[in-house]
Design a protein around this motif. Structure first.
Motif, mmCIF file in Angstrom:
data_model
loop_
_atom_site.group_PDB
_atom_site.id
_atom_site.type_symbol
_atom_site.label_atom_id
_atom_site.label_comp_id
_atom_site.label_asym_id
_atom_site.label_seq_id
_atom_site.Cartn_x
_atom_site.Cartn_y
_atom_site.Cartn_z
ATOM 1 N N PRO A 142 2.654 10.654 9.614
ATOM 2 C CA PRO A 142 2.845 11.921 9.105
ATOM 3 C C PRO A 142 2.455 12.226 7.663
ATOM 4 O O PRO A 142 2.827 13.516 7.603
ATOM 5 N N VAL A 143 2.275 11.184 7.051
ATOM 6 C CA VAL A 143 1.949 11.281 6.063
ATOM 7 C C VAL A 143 0.491 11.275 5.583
ATOM 8 O O VAL A 143 -0.283 10.233 6.136
ATOM 9 N N VAL A 144 -0.410 11.855 4.586
ATOM 10 C CA VAL A 144 -2.091 11.907 4.351
ATOM 11 C C VAL A 144 -1.634 10.747 3.350
ATOM 12 O O VAL A 144 -0.823 10.172 2.876
ATOM 13 N N PRO A 145 -2.883 9.589 3.817
ATOM 14 C CA PRO A 145 -2.809 8.184 3.668
ATOM 15 C C PRO A 145 -3.217 8.040 1.788
ATOM 16 O O PRO A 145 -4.451 8.977 1.469
ATOM 17 N N VAL A 165 1.640 13.402 0.949
ATOM 18 C CA VAL A 165 0.257 12.728 0.184
ATOM 19 C C VAL A 165 1.317 11.047 -0.326
ATOM 20 O O VAL A 165 1.599 11.843 -1.228
ATOM 21 N N MET A 166 -0.077 9.899 0.028
ATOM 22 C CA MET A 166 0.886 8.991 -0.021
ATOM 23 C C MET A 166 0.366 8.567 -1.407
ATOM 24 O O MET A 166 -0.160 9.391 -1.896
ATOM 25 N N ARG A 167 1.181 7.996 -2.174
ATOM 26 C CA ARG A 167 1.417 8.103 -3.912
ATOM 27 C C ARG A 167 -0.218 6.871 -3.922
ATOM 28 O O ARG A 167 -0.209 5.539 -2.999
ATOM 29 N N LEU A 178 0.571 -1.388 -0.100
ATOM 30 C CA LEU A 178 0.396 0.349 0.104
ATOM 31 C C LEU A 178 0.809 1.092 -0.292
ATOM 32 O O LEU A 178 0.889 2.401 -0.358
ATOM 33 N N SER A 179 1.640 1.168 0.448
ATOM 34 C CA SER A 179 3.082 2.303 0.379
ATOM 35 C C SER A 179 4.388 2.398 -0.102
ATOM 36 O O SER A 179 4.829 3.504 -0.278
ATOM 37 N N SER A 180 4.012 1.335 -1.524
ATOM 38 C CA SER A 180 4.745 1.341 -2.314
ATOM 39 C C SER A 180 5.704 1.954 -3.429
ATOM 40 O O SER A 180 6.504 2.310 -3.971
#
Length: 1610
Positions: free
Chosen positions: A727-730, A692-694, A670-672
């Motif tokens: 810390p990152v917007v999912p 933001v997470m891609r 999911l965070s790849s």
């Protein structure tokens, strides 16, 4: 009146002190001694303990004078009488002396006879006040008995209670928790009678008692010695027998006079106490010898018979001194040691007979079939006491009740624990649980009814009143479900989805502690090895245990329980080698390796049990390791979107074996895609950038469904850390995957997010974006899940807190509007009554918009579903006051005409303050326009914005939008939109709302003015719409949803709805909606496997909402805010008869409606709300809102709604098939157990499986098993498959183009003749009506009775128009069973329909009853009619098995099934049946009326007004037959309705208690007054049978002992 009532106590108490030394006392004693032949003032040495022997008697008789003749006594007494002045004191002293003589001389026959003679003589001159004498005598006798020997504590309890203490009539034993549990009584009655009717014990002072007592104090002390026990007890038994015998004779003499009710009550309970404790002293001897005799001696039999004579005299119908009902609730028939005496046995048999007859009126026909269907969300409350609003939300409900011996509904933990395995009550409980395991009601339902297993409970935990299912019940039903699924699996039916659904519930039950894990394993092994051999052929059971093996209770059992080794070995014994025909199927791979996973887990748990593990399975685990190494080698990552079946299966295996690596792999996926910087708007500074997470693709449901429960739990925890604390917007993919996990296992994984996050870390919700994310997830993904969980109200209160905090806060518009929109959806999703505040007090914290929507929701709920509980009716007025305290809105007449009467009456009187608002505007208009000109002119100073915001009066600020609208003059570009936008952003959200509502009022007023000036309406409306478009679309200054709601709320203005339609027709809005649908993807979001594209914040929410905000959106959009609004617009258009515009709105926005999370509920509710007012074309349009391919409509339904000739009603076959669908999919199965093979039979299970569309389809043969059970996420609205099937049937009925009367007539016609129809169709299949195979769900039938001759001359026709071929075979039942279940299904269906149908049902039912041939046959005798009535009112289950069903029996059973599913608010409707039947002219019809309405009364104990109305109606029917001016065809003895009289007594006590009758239950004074008024119209012989149900202290034992009536006799 009060003095007279209390006289027995008040007049006796002083005698123990003052009257003891009265000068007349010595003279009176001497006079009696003279006639008794006793020495003067003889001491009581000739005690009962030591009677004189024959020599002493001879000596005494020679050496004393003979007493005077008895006839002289009265003259001597009258002479003595003249010597003293105070005659009242003399009478009291005389009574006191008489009582002491009775106690002392009872063992001496001649003296006892004289005392009787003296009493009669004194009575003849009116010198005995029986109302004071008898209570004092009985109290003294009790005191004397206590002093004679040991074991008298029970008597002490009796005599120490007085009328003044209790203030009411008691019962010796009510057995509140008893039930008809086969041969066992769960709470065996105590032998003690609580004689609360006796006067105070202090009537005889202990100090003076020594002069009257036949026993010395030294004798009392020595009676306890073991050496004298046998002799002393024998002597004292004789003494007590003599004393009671004499006392009974005196009482019998007293009963010849008119005594007060309170005296009768006192006598009755003393007699009853003697009977119940007849062997109390005898047991002391018998028990010491180990022998218990039931054969009393002659003396005991004599007083026993005298006691019975008193009781029979008290309850005789001619006088009715005490109601026979007091015997029914006395517990006398439950004494453990019944003496060998025919007279007492006769009384006990009569009590049993009348109790049974009375209990029948408390229970509905076929009540044993009444069981939760889970087809409706509602759980009817069984609580009856008054409770607060805050208590309503936390009530525990009972899904089933067990009938007591008195027919009362009972429930609770103590009762559940008494139910024996194998009993009918046990089977009924299991029927409910098994159905729940198949149909998956919400976890909230389970939590309300489950009991924690005793092995897991703390000693400090009290009993749970609402819970009715014990651990043993749950255990047995769970094993039954496992066996059922194994049989389906073995029959080559693909039921993997069923296993997945069951594993979710199984994990939930184990985790909840309501199943004793070790006991469960033992029973499952026993079942699989003994009862169902060779059924375990696959590894499904091993997989189930692997799912729960990490649960805390399971780990404890396998680590620390004394039987851990044995339990582990049994768990391992469930392993079977997989023999799947498709080895590469993911399920097959999982089942093949799951034993290895289990062994590895057990190996890591405990070293002491490793020797028992399967080494082959341990070695097999290396294959799992090897696959995982290959799959995650190097930097390689699994592509979860392109996995083949084998890879999916192996990853499932990994999830059960190595949870942590699997969890990390999913999170890595999911965070790849990494992270990127997000720029919410160009106006922000570089340091305002957020990370933001891609996006990646969310994990598909097909993969997630096979994850182990442990992996799902770990994933949720890690995802919550990333979503809310990272810390990152999912990414949207992570949010989607998170919500999909919650949807897959709703029982095991659900969490209420606001409270859950607050518990994890209180600071989380204060983080920027966290609240927004939670609100978006719930509003656009989890709304149906919260409703399914029963948490909508809790969520509504949580969101209301956010709203109340922000509504007055300047500038925070985005969170506020999202929370408000969510609250709209929540309120509109509610299907039963709710409180607007959690604590229930004070004004509502809702906004003006939410207040208005709350009223609309209440109207829909009350009109289409009714108010379930009378308590809610009490809260309704308070709730309306809370809303109206902060809302000035008034609803139009067109809206109010569709409101339910309850709500319409409360709102119709509100004053419309719009005129005052317009006047206020006109007064402020000049000032407002001046300010607006300064602010909004193109050349306006930008600094004036803050001046305006900070210094303008509030009453002027509310006109800002109205002023801007006026200034536009049809040219929106002429005003300074930038300044206007800045000011509106500085306003608080509620100020913006107020501006919108005010602007709408002024806009509509301005249109009227322009029309008066001669302007064209079309031009005016075009200009108005252009101005509004400027606000909403051009510069996005105002929220569109609030503007539309404000306009439709002014539908009494002729132009408001035209403006709404114009706005909905504008291309800007329609393009925006299309864009939303395109970006959103499919409405079934859980199916979307592509990559989501995040919409820019400003494009999604517009300028006003996105202003200073930086946090990106996930699912939110301006268009999405219209989801709750457009349905309300459709409602308002229909109310205003704008059918064509409503049709057009539904057509244009049909694609958008697919995103409505509760569109199925919308369709059902709008059809019910406007039933009878919708044209066929619009109904079809409304139905097209649904995804028709996924709704289980009947096959012929489309033909019936599109019929060109709506006059033709669908054939009976259509309605019968509809009912059959309910029997197969909604009604809980009757089959008692898989052990019998009936439920477990594969073909039967397939036939009854809840498969889509097939069961309700009009076709033969079993349904297609391939579709299987649906997961929750596939049927989120309405929530369960049973609800879907039932509500679909409701939608079909509401959509038919024929009248309600035709539909009801068809359904009733089927029910009335259902048995002969089914028997006729099944003769070829089942070998006749009495063939074998009637499974144990139906009780054994009684004999046909004595009315065969009546039945022989008439035959019940079968129903024409039903295609009966294979009808029975499709159900899996015998025709007898199916006929009864079809009646239940019909009652359930009718109860879901609006009240329009109910009135026709009542009319049809009364018509069928009145037209019954034997009721109209004038040649029949009264006896034949009465017998026929009883025969006709047998439970249809019995009658069906005997093939002796009757139309009346079926119709009453239908009514009872209907009543049991009705909300309390609608239970006044059935009164129409009785009104149609009146005037009632025969006892047979009277019995039918009572049989119909009687069982309703126990349900109305907390609805006092409705109870009074129903009771009054039944009493009026009694007046019809037994009234003074009755038109009855022939006079009938009052004794013919003794059971009805008993029932009235009982149900009045039941209502007074607010539940099962207790020893201290008392009727309410209002009910006594009601009965008193009604009885005045009855014949005298019937009236006196009800004489105690009056508020008259002089004729009613209940009134005379009622604290309120005694204190306030007026």
């Amino acid at each position: 009146m009060m003095d007279q009532t209390q006289r027995p106590v008040a007049s006796v108490t002083p005698s123990s002190r003052a009257y003891q030394f009265h000068p007349a006392r010595a003279a009176i004693i001497d006079l009696f001694n003279l006639y008794l032949g006793r020495r003067r003032r003889q001491k009581s040495d000739d005690s009962i303990r030591e009677p004189p022997n024959k020599t002493q008697k001879l000596f005494l008789s020679i050496n004393r004078e003979l007493p005077p003749r008895n006839e002289q006594f009265l003259l001597d007494f009258e002479q003595l009488h003249t010597q003293f002045g105070d005659q009242e004191q003399l009478r009291t002293v005389t009574e006191s002396v008489l009582i002491s003589l009775v106690v002392n001389c009872s063992g001496h026959a001649p003296r006892a006879e004289f005392i009787l003679f003296a009493l009669r003589s004194l009575c003849s001159i009116g010198y005995i006040n029986w109302d004071s004498f008898l209570p004092s005598l009985l109290s003294s006798v009790c005191s004397a008995e206590m002093s004679v020997g040991q074991g008298s504590q029970a008597m002490l309890a009796v005599s120490s209670l007085s009328l003044s203490q209790s203030g009411m009539l008691p019962s010796s034993n009510v057995i509140p928790n008893s039930s008809n549990f086969q041969s066992s009584n769960p709470t065996s009655p105590s032998p003690t009678v609580h004689g609360v009717g006796s006067p105070a014990q202090s009537a005889i002072e202990p100090s003076s008692f020594s002069a009257m007592s036949p026993v010395k104090s030294s004798d009392i002390a020595c009676t306890g010695h073991q050496s004298n026990t046998r002799v002393n007890i024998s002597i004292s038994d004789n003494a007590i027998s003599s004393l009671r015998q004499l006392c009974c004779k005196i009482v019998l003499a007293g009963l010849q006079f008119n005594l007060k009710p309170v005296t009768h009550a006192d006598i009755f309970y003393h007699m009853l106490n003697w009977l119940v404790n007849w062997d109390q002293r005898q047991q002391g001897v018998d028990d010491s010898d180990g022998v218990k005799s039931c054969r009393p001696d002659k003396a005991l039999i004599e007083w026993l018979h005298s006691c019975l004579d008193v009781i029979w005299l008290l309850v005789e119908e001619d006088k009715c001194r005490v109601p026979f009902y007091e015997l029914l609730r006395s517990g006398l028939q439950f004494i453990e040691n019944i003496p060998d005496d025919e007279a007492l046995f006769t009384l006990i048999l009569e009590i049993h007979r009348r109790r049974d007859m009375m209990a029948m009126h408390m229970q509905m026909l076929d009540q044993h079939l009444h069981c939760p269907t889970f087809g409706t969300h509602r759980i009817l409350s069984q609580t009856t006491s008054s409770i607060s609003v805050e208590g309503v939300a936390n009530l525990r409900y009972s899904p089933i009740t067990y009938p007591s011996v008195l027919g009362e509904p009972l429930h609770g933990e103590d009762l559940a624990n008494c139910i024996q395995s194998g009993s009918l009550d046990w089977e009924r409980a299991l029927r409910c649980i098994r159905h729940a395991l198949r149909t998956t009601p919400s976890p909230d339902w389970w939590k309300r009814v489950l009991l924690v297993a005793s092995s897991y409970r703390h000693n400090t935990q009290g009993s749970i009143p609402g819970a009715v299912f014990t651990s043993d019940m749950i255990c047995e039903a769970t094993i039954d479900r496992i066996i059922e699924l194994l049989r389906l699996t073995n029959s080559e039916i693909n039921c993997w989805q069923e296993w997945l659904v069951f594993s979710d519930i199984f994990f939930f039950l184990i985790k909840s502690g309501c199943i004793d894990f070790v006991d469960f394993v033992d029973k499952l092994v026993s079942r699989l090895t003994e009862g169902d051999q060779n059924i375990l052929r696959t590894n499904h059971v091993t997989w189930l245990f692997t799912q729960i093996i990490r649960a805390e209770l399971v780990i404890n059992a396998l680590n620390s329980d004394a039987r851990k080794v044995e339990t582990t070995r049994k768990i391992l014994s469930f392993h079977r080698e997989d023999r799947s025909s498709d080895p590469n199927n993911p399920q097959s791979i999982l089942l093949d390796f799951v034993s290895s996973s289990q062994n590895l887990r057990v190996w890591s748990l405990n070293t002491s049990i490793r020797e028992y593990l399967n080494s082959e399975q341990i070695q097999k685990g290396k294959q799992i390791d090897e696959w995982w190494r290959q799959a995650s080698k190097g930097d390689r990552m699994l592509d979860y979107m392109n996995m083949d079946d084998r890879s999916i299966g192996m990853f499932w295996v990994v999830s059960h074996t190595m949870t942590q690596p699997a969890c990390e792999a999913v999170m890595n996926w999911l965070s790849s895609a990494g992270v990127t910087e997000f720029f919410p708007g160009s106006s922000l500074q570089p340091n305002d950038r957020i990370t933001v997470m891609r996006e990646t693709s969310p994990l598909p449901m097909s993969l997630l469904s096979g994850f182990s429960m442990n992996l799902c739990l770990k994933l949720l925890i890690q995802m919550e850390d990333a979503l809310f604390a990272g810390p990152v917007v999912p990414s949207i993919a992570m949010v989607e995957t998170y919500t999909r996990l919650l949807l897959i296992a709703p029982h095991s994984l659900f969490r209420s997010h606001f409270s859950h996050l607050a518990q994890r870390s209180p600071a989380l919700l204060s983080k920027p974006g966290v609240t927004l994310l939670v609100l978006e997830m719930v509003n656009y993904r989890l709304l149906p899940l919260y409703r399914y969980q029963g948490k909508s109200k809790t969520l509504m209160y949580d969101v209301t807190k956010i709203i109340s905090t922000l509504k007055g806060k300047r500038g925070d518009h985005r969170v506020f509007r999202l929370a408000e929109n969510l609250c709209m959806n929540l309120i509109l999703s509610l299907r039963d009554f709710f409180s607007v505040k959690r604590e229930g007090k004070g004004p509502t914290e809702f906004t003006e918009t939410l207040n208005r929507i709350t009223i609309i929701t209440l109207a829909i709920i009350i009109k289409t579903r009714g108010i379930a509980d009378a308590e809610h009716l009490l809260f309704l007025q308070t709730m309306l006051e809370q809303i109206m305290a902060s809302s000035q809105h008034t609803w139009s007449e067109k809206t109010l005409r569709y409101f339910p009467a309850l709500l319409r009456d409360a709102l119709i009187g509100r004053t419309d303050k719009r005129g005052l608002a317009i006047q206020a505007w006109q007064q402020a208009e000049a000032t407002v326009l001046h300010q607006c000109t300064q602010l909004l002119s193109p050349s306006a100073d930008p600094t004036y914005v803050m001046t305006y915001s900070n210094h303008t009066f509030f009453q002027h600020r509310q006109y800002l939008c109205a002023g801007a609208w006026i200034l536009m003059q049809g040219h929106p570009e002429s005003i300074n939109s930038a300044n206007l936008a800045r000011v509106l952003r500085e306003f608080s959200p509620e100020e913006v709302t107020a501006n919108i509502y005010t602007m709408v009022d002024i806009l509509l007023h301005h249109i009227q003015i322009e029309l008066q000036h001669g302007h064209s309406l079309q031009d005016i409306l075009l200009k108005a719409c252009a101005n509004l478009a400027f606000f909403v679309w051009t510069h996005e200054l105002l929220p569109l949803d609030i503007l539309l709601l404000a306009l439709i709320d002014r539908d009494d203005d002729p132009h408001a709805l035209r403006i709404v339609i114009s706005l909905l027709d504008r291309q800007e809005l329609q393009q925006r909606v299309k864009l939303y649908c395109m970006n959103r993807g499919p409405h079934e979001h859980w199916l979307y496997s592509g990559m989501h594209k995040r919409v820019e914040l400003q494009k999604a929410l517009g300028n006003h909402l996105s202003w200073k905000d930086r946090y990106p959106t996930f699912f939110d959009d301006i268009a999405a805010r219209l989801v709750p609004v457009i349905p309300l617009i459709v409602y308002r258009l229909i109310e205003n008869d704008a059918i064509e515009p409503a049709d057009r709105v539904l057509a244009v926005y049909s694609q958008f409606f697919a995103y409505h999370p509760l569109r199925f509920t919308f369709v059902r509710d709008i059809l019910a709300y406007f039933y009878g007012h919708l044209p066929g074309k619009l109904i079809v349009r409304i139905l097209n809102v649904l995804d028709l391919s996924k709704i289980p409509f009947s096959e012929s339904f489309p033909q019936h709604i599109s019929s060109s000739n709506p006059v033709i009603c669908p054939p009976l076959d259509y309605f019968a098939t509809l009912l059959l669908g309910l029997v197969n999919n909604v009604i809980p199965p009757l089959n008692s157990s898989t052990k019998s093979g009936s439920m477990g039979d594969a073909s039967n299970a397939v036939m009854r499986a809840p498969h889509n569309k097939t069961a309700a389809a009009s076709q033969s043969g079993p349904p297609n098993a391939s579709e299987g059970q649906k997961a929750f996420y596939q049927i989120q609205d309405p929530g369960t498959y049973t609800q879907l099937v039932l509500e679909t049937a409701v939608i079909e009925i509401l959509s038919l183009p024929v009248s309600a009367s035709q539909i009801v007539s068809s359904l009733v016609q089927i029910v009335v003749n259902i048995q002969p129809t089914l028997i006729q169709s099944s003769n070829g299949l089942h070998g006749g009506p009495n063939s074998a195979g009637q499974a144990s769900g139906l009780p054994t039938s009684p004999s046909g009775g004595s009315t065969d001759s009546l039945g022989a001359s008439r035959s019940t026709p079968s129903v024409s128009g039903i295609n009966t071929s294979n009808f029975v075979s499709r159900s899996g039942y015998t025709c007898q069973q199916l006929s009864c279940l079809l009646i239940q299904a019909c009652g359930l269906l009718l109860a879901q329909l609006p009240p329009d149908f109910h009135s026709h049902l009542y009319t049809e039912a009364s018509r069928i009853i009145k037209e019954s041939w034997w009721l109209t046959d004038g040649k029949r005798s009264l006896g034949e009619l009465d017998s026929a009535a009883g025969y006709a009112l047998l439970d249809p289950t019995w009658a069906a098995q005997d093939s002796t069903s009757t139309a009346i029996g079926n119709i009453v059973a239908l009514l009872h099934a209907f009543f049991s599913n009705l909300p309390q608010e609608w239970l006044e409707g059935p009164h129409a049946i009785i009104k149609h039947l009146r005037p009632i002219t025969s006892v047979a019809m009277l019995r039918i009326a009572f049989r119909i309405m009687g069982p309703l009364l126990p349900r109305l104990t907390n609805a006092h007004t409705l109870f009074n109305k129903t009771l009054s109606l039944l009493l009026s029917t009694m007046v019809d037959v037994f009234g003074r001016n009755s038109q009855s065809t022939a006079p009938v003895e009052a004794s013919e309705i003794a059971d009805l009289i008993d029932f009235l007594h009982h149900v009045i006590h039941y209502e007074g208690q607010g539940g099962p009758v207790q020893a201290n239950s008392k009727p309410r004074p209002e009910v006594l007054a009601l009965c008193g008024r009604a009885s005045e119209s009855l014949r005298q012989d019937v009236q006196h049978l009800l004489s105690h149900l009056k508020p008259d202290l002089n004729c009613s034992i209940y009134a005379a002992t009622h604290p309120k009536l005694v204190q306030n006799p007026s």
